[in-house]
Design a protein around this motif. Structure first.
Motif, PDB file in Angstrom:
ATOM      1  N   LEU A 181      57.776  73.182   0.978  1.00 25.31           N
ATOM      2  CA  LEU A 181      58.222  74.526   1.365  1.00 25.31           C
ATOM      3  C   LEU A 181      59.311  74.458   2.434  1.00 25.31           C
ATOM      4  CD1 LEU A 181      54.822  76.452   1.455  1.00 25.31           C
ATOM      5  CD2 LEU A 181      56.835  77.101   0.112  1.00 25.31           C
ATOM      6  N   PHE A 220      51.661  80.359   9.317  1.00 27.19           N
ATOM      7  CA  PHE A 220      50.434  80.284   8.506  1.00 27.19           C
ATOM      8  C   PHE A 220      49.969  78.838   8.375  1.00 27.19           C
ATOM      9  CE2 PHE A 220      48.369  79.769   4.379  1.00 27.19           C
ATOM     10  CZ  PHE A 220      47.433  80.784   4.392  1.00 27.19           C
ATOM     11  N   LEU A 221      50.898  77.956   7.982  1.00 21.39           N
ATOM     12  CA  LEU A 221      50.551  76.543   7.786  1.00 21.39           C
ATOM     13  C   LEU A 221      50.099  75.900   9.097  1.00 21.39           C
ATOM     14  CD1 LEU A 221      53.570  75.558   5.512  1.00 21.39           C
ATOM     15  CD2 LEU A 221      51.173  75.600   4.798  1.00 21.39           C
ATOM     16  N   ALA A 281      60.397  85.482   6.713  1.00 26.20           N
ATOM     17  CA  ALA A 281      59.491  84.861   5.739  1.00 26.20           C
ATOM     18  C   ALA A 281      59.275  83.396   6.089  1.00 26.20           C
ATOM     19  CB  ALA A 281      60.063  84.997   4.331  1.00 26.20           C
ATOM     20  N   LYS A 282      60.354  82.713   6.475  1.00 29.09           N
ATOM     21  CA  LYS A 282      60.243  81.303   6.849  1.00 29.09           C
ATOM     22  C   LYS A 282      59.317  81.131   8.057  1.00 29.09           C
ATOM     23  CE  LYS A 282      62.848  77.406   8.651  1.00 29.09           C
ATOM     24  NZ  LYS A 282      64.086  76.638   8.699  1.00 29.09           N
ATOM     25  N   CYS A 332      56.969  83.188   9.029  1.00 28.03           N
ATOM     26  CA  CYS A 332      55.595  83.551   8.652  1.00 28.03           C
ATOM     27  C   CYS A 332      54.909  82.387   7.930  1.00 28.03           C
ATOM     28  CB  CYS A 332      55.578  84.784   7.748  1.00 28.03           C
ATOM     29  SG  CYS A 332      55.979  86.307   8.596  1.00 28.03           S
ATOM     30  N   VAL A 333      55.616  81.780   6.976  1.00 30.96           N
ATOM     31  CA  VAL A 333      55.039  80.663   6.218  1.00 30.96           C
ATOM     32  C   VAL A 333      54.707  79.511   7.164  1.00 30.96           C
ATOM     33  CG1 VAL A 333      55.555  78.893   4.490  1.00 30.96           C
ATOM     34  CG2 VAL A 333      56.110  81.278   4.018  1.00 30.96           C
ATOM     35  N   GLY A 381      53.479  71.985   2.376  1.00 29.09           N
ATOM     36  CA  GLY A 381      54.265  72.404   3.544  1.00 29.09           C
ATOM     37  C   GLY A 381      55.591  71.666   3.616  1.00 29.09           C
TER      38      GLY A 381
END
Ligand code: ZN
Length: 310
Positions: free
Chosen positions: A141, A115-116, A108-109, A111-112, A138
């Motif tokens: 996060l 994305f950013l 998940a980390k 992927c985030v 960002g």
């Protein structure tokens, strides 16, 4: 599939954020004829291929960037899962996590972050802007993720809670990235009397630091400079060759030496006035470092003989 859908949303962000439009409403429409895009024409990658890159109504060309961003986001999400599942165990061990690390959290980390970074790379390339709407959340996060996925550059016996230690490491990465780019930007302004790096680059690097920690942040700065320098050399040589070819055509009486010199001067002039998209280089370096950074550092330590003796 998940990545493709997020890539589709990312396209909306890349188009609307630098224009200060809402990313939620109105619905997606063709920028040429303003006809709303039907759900069946909004399938990632496939729709672009089926429509052959043209609007169904007005046949205006649709940039291949849309399909490229979707495909890249999809691929990076897949890579995120592959790398997370291979590395979660060793990361947990390295950072002394008592209960191990759930690979889904690491995925998940990744992927985030992907994305950013993709969003920022493409907005910077297209508009020379790094929207606060991506960099500021960002940073938050990146810091928040350090509480569930360890960032463990430095350890101390004084702190026995890994989450506190991880948050401090993440914070140190963010401050380092922020300070170095701000330092370079201020120095450049003092020397050249104009803005070289924008404040967006400073926030971008703080975000990268928060996600990756101190060591990988240094790797990002190193790789980013290498990629940027290669791009600069490539740009100058490319413009030089094009100018030289044109000059040989238009000034056929001129000696080759003179033509070469003139073309070179004009290439340097273009390079000086070219706004270098640092965000693209830093973002690309960060993607590379996030996925392969630790392996690269281990490899370097081994071949250079600085690594721990085995
Ligand atoms: Zn149209």
């Amino acid at each position: 599939m998940f990545g493709l859908v997020f890539g589709s949303f990312l396209n909306v962000c890349i188009y609307r954020m630098p224009r200060e439009m809402s990313v939620v409403s109105p619905r997606s429409a063709c920028p040429a004829c303003e006809a709303p895009i039907a759900a069946y024409d909004n399938i990632p990658v496939l729709s672009w291929l089926i429509l052959r890159g043209k609007c169904r109504k007005c046949k205006a060309p649709i940039s291949p960037r849309y399909a490229a961003v979707e495909l890249l986001t999809g691929s990076l999400f897949a890579v995120s899962f592959l790398i997370a599942f291979r590395n979660a165990g060793s990361l947990a061990e390295q950072c002394n996590l008592p209960d191990g690390l759930n690979p889904f959290l690491l995925a998940a980390k990744f992927c985030v972050l992907s994305f950013l970074l993709l969003g920022l790379i493409f907005t910077d390339a297209e508009t020379k802007l790094l929207p606060d709407l991506l960099t500021k959340p960002g940073i938050g996060l990146g810091l928040a993720f350090s509480l569930i996925v360890p960032v463990c550059d430095y350890t101390t016996r004084a702190i026995d809670n890994w989450r506190v230690l991880s948050l401090l490491n993440s914070l140190a990465g963010a401050v380092l990235g922020w300070a170095i780019i701000l330092g370079i930007a201020l120095l450049y302004e003092a020397v050249r009397g104009m803005e070289g790096m924008g404040r967006g680059d400073v926030k971008l690097m703080a975000m990268i630091g928060a996600f990756l920690g101190v060591r990988l942040t240094l790797l990002v700065l190193l790789l980013g400079s290498v990629i940027g320098s290669l791009f600069g050399v490539f740009l100058i040589v490319w413009v030089w060759l094009k100018r030289l070819a044109r000059r040989r055509r238009t000034h056929s009486a001129e000696s080759l030496g003179v033509s070469r010199r003139r073309a070179w001067q004009s290439a340097i002039l273009i390079y000086r006035n070219f706004e270098i998209p640092f965000g693209v280089f830093l973002g690309t370096a960060a993607l590379f470092s996030a996925f392969l950074g630790m392996a690269l550092v281990r490899w370097y330590l081994r071949i250079s003989g600085f690594g721990p003796a085995r």
